[in-house]
Each structure stands twice: as structure tokens, then as C-alpha cells.
Design a protein around this motif. Structure first.
Motif, PDB file in Angstrom:
ATOM      1  N   ASP A 289       0.827  -1.210   0.000  1.00 41.71           N
ATOM      2  CA  ASP A 289       0.000   0.000   0.000  1.00 41.71           C
ATOM      3  C   ASP A 289       0.859   1.258   0.000  1.00 41.71           C
ATOM      4  OD1 ASP A 289      -2.222  -1.610   0.046  1.00 41.71           O
ATOM      5  OD2 ASP A 289      -2.531  -1.445   2.217  1.00 41.71           O
ATOM      6  N   GLN A 290       1.958   1.250   0.729  1.00 41.64           N
ATOM      7  CA  GLN A 290       2.834   2.417   0.763  1.00 41.64           C
ATOM      8  C   GLN A 290       3.517   2.648  -0.588  1.00 41.64           C
ATOM      9  OE1 GLN A 290       3.114   4.708   3.081  1.00 41.64           O
ATOM     10  NE2 GLN A 290       1.644   3.650   4.396  1.00 41.64           N
ATOM     11  N   VAL A 291       3.886   1.577  -1.260  1.00 38.47           N
ATOM     12  CA  VAL A 291       4.461   1.719  -2.606  1.00 38.47           C
ATOM     13  C   VAL A 291       3.416   2.298  -3.558  1.00 38.47           C
ATOM     14  CG1 VAL A 291       5.439   0.481  -4.569  1.00 38.47           C
ATOM     15  CG2 VAL A 291       6.151  -0.104  -2.253  1.00 38.47           C
ATOM     16  N   ALA A 292       2.183   1.810  -3.445  1.00 43.76           N
ATOM     17  CA  ALA A 292       1.110   2.351  -4.283  1.00 43.76           C
ATOM     18  C   ALA A 292       0.871   3.827  -3.983  1.00 43.76           C
ATOM     19  CB  ALA A 292      -0.177   1.547  -4.070  1.00 43.76           C
ATOM     20  N   ALA A 293       0.947   4.208  -2.707  1.00 45.86           N
ATOM     21  CA  ALA A 293       0.774   5.615  -2.337  1.00 45.86           C
ATOM     22  C   ALA A 293       1.890   6.472  -2.914  1.00 45.86           C
ATOM     23  CB  ALA A 293       0.731   5.754  -0.813  1.00 45.86           C
ATOM     24  N   ALA A 294       3.124   5.952  -2.893  1.00 44.74           N
ATOM     25  CA  ALA A 294       4.245   6.697  -3.485  1.00 44.74           C
ATOM     26  C   ALA A 294       4.061   6.855  -4.988  1.00 44.74           C
ATOM     27  CB  ALA A 294       5.555   5.974  -3.175  1.00 44.74           C
ATOM     28  N   ASP A 295       3.598   5.789  -5.634  1.00 44.80           N
ATOM     29  CA  ASP A 295       3.376   5.864  -7.087  1.00 44.80           C
ATOM     30  C   ASP A 295       2.265   6.872  -7.407  1.00 44.80           C
ATOM     31  OD1 ASP A 295       3.824   4.913  -9.801  1.00 44.80           O
ATOM     32  OD2 ASP A 295       1.860   3.977  -9.630  1.00 44.80           O
ATOM     33  N   GLN A 296       1.217   6.879  -6.627  1.00 49.32           N
ATOM     34  CA  GLN A 296       0.121   7.827  -6.844  1.00 49.32           C
ATOM     35  C   GLN A 296       0.600   9.265  -6.631  1.00 49.32           C
ATOM     36  OE1 GLN A 296      -3.259   7.142  -4.312  1.00 49.32           O
ATOM     37  NE2 GLN A 296      -4.532   8.671  -5.328  1.00 49.32           N
ATOM     38  N   ALA A 297       1.405   9.476  -5.580  1.00 51.04           N
ATOM     39  CA  ALA A 297       1.922  10.825  -5.322  1.00 51.04           C
ATOM     40  C   ALA A 297       2.873  11.255  -6.437  1.00 51.04           C
ATOM     41  CB  ALA A 297       2.638  10.851  -3.969  1.00 51.04           C
ATOM     42  N   ARG A 298       3.645  10.317  -6.975  1.00 49.95           N
ATOM     43  CA  ARG A 298       4.542  10.650  -8.086  1.00 49.95           C
ATOM     44  C   ARG A 298       3.742  11.062  -9.326  1.00 49.95           C
ATOM     45  NH1 ARG A 298       9.438   9.877 -10.547  1.00 49.95           N
ATOM     46  NH2 ARG A 298       9.335   9.317 -12.759  1.00 49.95           N
ATOM     47  N   ALA A 299       2.666  10.330  -9.598  1.00 45.77           N
ATOM     48  CA  ALA A 299       1.829  10.676 -10.745  1.00 45.77           C
ATOM     49  C   ALA A 299       1.213  12.060 -10.564  1.00 45.77           C
ATOM     50  CB  ALA A 299       0.738   9.624 -10.926  1.00 45.77           C
ATOM     51  N   ALA A 300       0.765  12.363  -9.343  1.00 47.42           N
ATOM     52  CA  ALA A 300       0.201  13.688  -9.079  1.00 47.42           C
ATOM     53  C   ALA A 300       1.273  14.768  -9.200  1.00 47.42           C
ATOM     54  CB  ALA A 300      -0.422  13.716  -7.687  1.00 47.42           C
ATOM     55  N   ARG A 301       2.489  14.453  -8.764  1.00 43.41           N
ATOM     56  CA  ARG A 301       3.590  15.415  -8.906  1.00 43.41           C
ATOM     57  C   ARG A 301       3.898  15.666 -10.375  1.00 43.41           C
ATOM     58  NH1 ARG A 301       9.079  14.248  -9.167  1.00 43.41           N
ATOM     59  NH2 ARG A 301       8.799  12.171  -8.279  1.00 43.41           N
ATOM     60  N   ALA A 302       3.842  14.620 -11.183  1.00 42.69           N
ATOM     61  CA  ALA A 302       4.087  14.781 -12.616  1.00 42.69           C
ATOM     62  C   ALA A 302       3.034  15.669 -13.262  1.00 42.69           C
ATOM     63  CB  ALA A 302       4.114  13.412 -13.297  1.00 42.69           C
ATOM     64  N   GLU A 303       1.788  15.548 -12.822  1.00 38.79           N
ATOM     65  CA  GLU A 303       0.722  16.380 -13.378  1.00 38.79           C
ATOM     66  C   GLU A 303       0.833  17.834 -12.925  1.00 38.79           C
ATOM     67  OE1 GLU A 303      -2.884  14.545 -12.182  1.00 38.79           O
ATOM     68  OE2 GLU A 303      -2.667  12.806 -13.513  1.00 38.79           O
ATOM     69  N   SER A 304       1.570  18.080 -11.850  1.00 39.53           N
ATOM     70  CA  SER A 304       1.682  19.440 -11.309  1.00 39.53           C
ATOM     71  C   SER A 304       2.876  20.203 -11.863  1.00 39.53           C
ATOM     72  CB  SER A 304       1.806  19.386  -9.775  1.00 39.53           C
ATOM     73  OG  SER A 304       0.690  18.753  -9.193  1.00 39.53           O
ATOM     74  N   THR A 305       3.679  19.561 -12.708  1.00 39.65           N
ATOM     75  CA  THR A 305       4.896  20.220 -13.170  1.00 39.65           C
ATOM     76  C   THR A 305       4.621  21.308 -14.197  1.00 39.65           C
ATOM     77  OG1 THR A 305       5.171  18.464 -14.833  1.00 39.65           O
ATOM     78  CG2 THR A 305       6.345  18.206 -12.742  1.00 39.65           C
ATOM     79  N   GLY A 306       3.516  21.222 -14.927  1.00 38.26           N
ATOM     80  CA  GLY A 306       3.229  22.202 -15.961  1.00 38.26           C
ATOM     81  C   GLY A 306       2.628  23.477 -15.412  1.00 38.26           C
ATOM     82  N   LYS A 307       2.381  24.416 -16.316  1.00 36.29           N
ATOM     83  CA  LYS A 307       1.772  25.686 -15.937  1.00 36.29           C
ATOM     84  C   LYS A 307       0.278  25.490 -15.675  1.00 36.29           C
ATOM     85  CE  LYS A 307       5.077  28.316 -18.696  1.00 36.29           C
ATOM     86  NZ  LYS A 307       5.260  29.266 -19.816  1.00 36.29           N
ATOM     87  N   THR A 308      -0.230  26.230 -14.719  1.00 35.26           N
ATOM     88  CA  THR A 308      -1.628  26.078 -14.323  1.00 35.26           C
ATOM     89  C   THR A 308      -2.548  27.129 -14.934  1.00 35.26           C
ATOM     90  OG1 THR A 308      -1.218  27.403 -12.336  1.00 35.26           O
ATOM     91  CG2 THR A 308      -0.965  25.026 -12.129  1.00 35.26           C
ATOM     92  N   MET A 309      -2.002  28.242 -15.406  1.00 37.84           N
ATOM     93  CA  MET A 309      -2.822  29.333 -15.936  1.00 37.84           C
ATOM     94  C   MET A 309      -2.898  29.239 -17.456  1.00 37.84           C
ATOM     95  SD  MET A 309      -3.815  31.157 -13.321  1.00 37.84           S
ATOM     96  CE  MET A 309      -4.223  32.762 -13.967  1.00 37.84           C
ATOM     97  N   PRO A 310      -4.092  29.060 -18.033  1.00 38.71           N
ATOM     98  CA  PRO A 310      -4.224  29.035 -19.499  1.00 38.71           C
ATOM     99  C   PRO A 310      -3.865  30.386 -20.114  1.00 38.71           C
ATOM    100  CG  PRO A 310      -6.199  28.181 -18.394  1.00 38.71           C
ATOM    101  CD  PRO A 310      -5.365  28.836 -17.339  1.00 38.71           C
ATOM    102  N   GLY A 311      -3.526  30.348 -21.410  1.00 37.84           N
ATOM    103  CA  GLY A 311      -3.157  31.575 -22.093  1.00 37.84           C
ATOM    104  C   GLY A 311      -4.261  32.608 -22.122  1.00 37.84           C
ATOM    105  N   VAL A 312      -5.514  32.143 -22.240  1.00 34.61           N
ATOM    106  CA  VAL A 312      -6.623  33.087 -22.296  1.00 34.61           C
ATOM    107  C   VAL A 312      -6.761  33.848 -20.981  1.00 34.61           C
ATOM    108  CG1 VAL A 312      -8.323  31.363 -21.538  1.00 34.61           C
ATOM    109  CG2 VAL A 312      -9.061  33.328 -22.908  1.00 34.61           C
ATOM    110  N   VAL A 313      -6.403  33.210 -19.860  1.00 36.02           N
ATOM    111  CA  VAL A 313      -6.460  33.896 -18.570  1.00 36.02           C
ATOM    112  C   VAL A 313      -5.385  34.979 -18.506  1.00 36.02           C
ATOM    113  CG1 VAL A 313      -6.277  33.615 -16.077  1.00 36.02           C
ATOM    114  CG2 VAL A 313      -7.448  31.876 -17.434  1.00 36.02           C
ATOM    115  N   TRP A 314      -4.194  34.654 -19.006  1.00 30.02           N
ATOM    116  CA  TRP A 314      -3.131  35.661 -19.044  1.00 30.02           C
ATOM    117  C   TRP A 314      -3.525  36.839 -19.924  1.00 30.02           C
ATOM    118  CZ3 TRP A 314       0.383  36.681 -15.801  1.00 30.02           C
ATOM    119  CH2 TRP A 314       1.001  35.672 -15.052  1.00 30.02           C
ATOM    120  N   PHE A 315      -4.207  36.555 -21.026  1.00 31.90           N
ATOM    121  CA  PHE A 315      -4.681  37.641 -21.889  1.00 31.90           C
ATOM    122  C   PHE A 315      -5.619  38.559 -21.113  1.00 31.90           C
ATOM    123  CE2 PHE A 315      -7.931  39.346 -24.752  1.00 31.90           C
ATOM    124  CZ  PHE A 315      -7.136  40.031 -25.663  1.00 31.90           C
ATOM    125  N   GLY A 316      -6.517  37.960 -20.328  1.00 33.94           N
ATOM    126  CA  GLY A 316      -7.435  38.760 -19.529  1.00 33.94           C
ATOM    127  C   GLY A 316      -6.729  39.545 -18.440  1.00 33.94           C
TER     128      GLY A 316
END
Length: 254
Positions: free
Chosen positions: A159-186
Motif C-alpha cells: 500500500d505504501q508503494v502504491a501511495a508513493a506511485d500515486q503521489a509521483r503521478a500527481a507530482r508529474a501532473e503538477s509540473t506544468g503551468k496552471t494558468m491558461p493563455g486566455v487567462v493571461w490575456f485577460g
């Protein structure tokens, strides 16, 4: 160039532009212009534009801050799960225990050095990190418990290995930018309109009004910079750190 220097130059540049435009407009204004007579509708519009833009800025700052905090939480969850794996294997035979701990340490060392730079530079995790975590998973799941005590510890380790894998996947999804270009335009368009309304009020060339106009413009520039800095949780000045790994695995990756 350091980000604090970029911020300082941007704020100064905005102040200079606003003051220069104000002075130029004042010199070009007709002699019979009375800056004290501003139509009520312009004051009303300026007030509401400022209120709406302040709400938009606040929501944007809250959004990027939440994204940054979530990214740090993913890092912490992954580090804690891997630390639990290293600690709970102490009841296993020495050769199995040492192999699992060594593979966990290798993975952590890769994350806090190579993979952290890859997230900052490329906005993604590495394939090598995935392979190293898969090796940890195989070490844990392939072992057949020899005693009842080891059998009781087996599933929590999985279970702990699965939790680490899940946290790694979430970390990978968080590496990109969060604000879309249209929001920056606004955001940028709103800043231009909000600062531009200063001139609609027929600002005069008094020292007090010039200082206030400059400070107001610098504040907007600072808030936009803050949003930009938080927008990429792993690659800018106020980025999420690998300190949870370094705290729980001292000496690794230093």
C-alpha cells in the motif's frame, strides 16, 4: 538574471511609463482643459473596473497558490510513503531489507537531483525515475513472506508503494503551468485598461498624483509577477522544494 531583479525592473518600468505618459499628456492638453471636471460616469466606470479587476487578480493568485501548495503536498506524500517503506522492511531478512532500502535511496537520490532539474527545465518527470520506482515495487511485491509476522507487514508495504506511485503521478501532473493563455490575456488586458483609466480621470502633474499613479501601477506589476512566479510550481523562484525528501532521507542527493 535573478527573478527579484526582473521584478524590480518591471515595476520601475511600469512606473516610468505611466509618469512619462502623464507628463506628455499634460503638456499636450489644451489650455482650457479643467482636470477637476471629470464626468461622473467616468468615475463610476473607473471604480467598477478597479473592483472587477481586483477580484480577478485575487482569484488568479488564489488559484496559482493552491496549485503550488498542492504540488508541495504531493512531494511530501511521496517522501513519507517511501520513508515508511524503508522503515517497515526492518522485519524482513537482512538481504531483502538492504536491497529494498538501497533501491529506495537510489530512487530518492535521482528525484532530488536529476529529476528535479528535469521538472524545472522541461516541465516533466524522467523515465529513469519511473523505472527506479518500478524496481522498488518489484522488490516489495516479489518477496514471499516466510513468517506470519512478515505476512502481516506485506500488504501495508504494498500500500505504501502504491501511495508513493500515486503521489509521483500527481507530482508529474503538477509540473506544468496552471494558468491558461486566455487567462493571461485577460489579466494583462485588464491591467492595461485599469491603468489606462488613470488618464481618463485627467490626472494632473502634481507630485502626489504622480507618486500614487506610479505606486498603483507598480502594485499591479508586482501582483502579475507573483501570479507568473506561482504559475509553474517547480521551476521558478517560489517553487515547491525537495526538502521533504532531504529531511526524511538525510545525506541523499546533497
Amino acid at each position: 538574471m535573478p527573478e527579484w531583479l526582473v521584478l524590480t525592473l518591471a515595476m520601475l518600468a511600469v512606473c516610468v511609463v505611466v509618469v512619462v505618459i502623464t507628463l506628455v499628456r499634460h503638456r499636450a492638453a489644451p489650455d482650457d482643459e479643467d482636470p477637476s471636471e471629470t464626468p461622473d460616469v467616468i468615475e463610476y466606470m473607473t471604480m467598477w473596473i478597479g473592483v472587477v479587476y481586483a477580484i480577478v487578480l485575487g482569484l488568479a493568485i488564489a488559484g496559482v497558490w493552491e496549485g503550488r501548495s498542492a504540488a508541495q503536498d504531493h512531494v511530501r506524500a511521496e517522501a513519507v510513503a517511501l520513508h515508511e517503506v524503508s522503515e517497515r522492511v526492518r522485519i524482513y531478512p537482512a538481504d531483502i531489507r538492504d536491497r529494498i532500502r538501497d533501491d529506495v535511496n537510489v530512487y530518492v537520490g535521482h528525484v532530488v537531483t536529476t529529476e528535479w532539474r528535469a521538472m524545472a527545465d522541461n516541465g516533466q518527470v524522467t523515465e529513469r525515475g519511473t523505472e527506479l520506482l518500478d524496481q522498488v515495487r518489484r522488490d516489495v511485491t516479489d518477496y514471499e513472506p516466510a513468517t506470519d509476522f512478515e505476512a502481516q507487514a506485506y500488504q501495508p508495504l504494498v500500500d505504501q508503494v502504491a501511495a508513493a506511485d500515486q503521489a509521483r503521478a500527481a507530482r508529474a501532473e503538477s509540473t506544468g503551468k496552471t494558468m491558461p493563455g486566455v487567462v493571461w490575456f485577460g489579466l494583462i488586458g485588464g491591467a492595461v485598461v485599469t491603468i489606462g483609466m488613470i488618464f481618463a480621470l485627467q490626472i494632473r502633474r502634481t507630485r502626489r498624483e504622480l507618486i500614487l499613479a506610479g505606486l498603483f501601477s507598480a502594485l499591479i506589476a508586482f501582483l502579475l509577477f507573483l501570479i507568473w512566479d506561482f504559475d509553474a510550481p517547480f521551476s521558478r523562484g517560489l517553487a515547491a522544494s525537495a526538502d521533504p525528501f532531504r529531511l526524511l532521507f538525510p545525506g541523499i542527493g546533497n
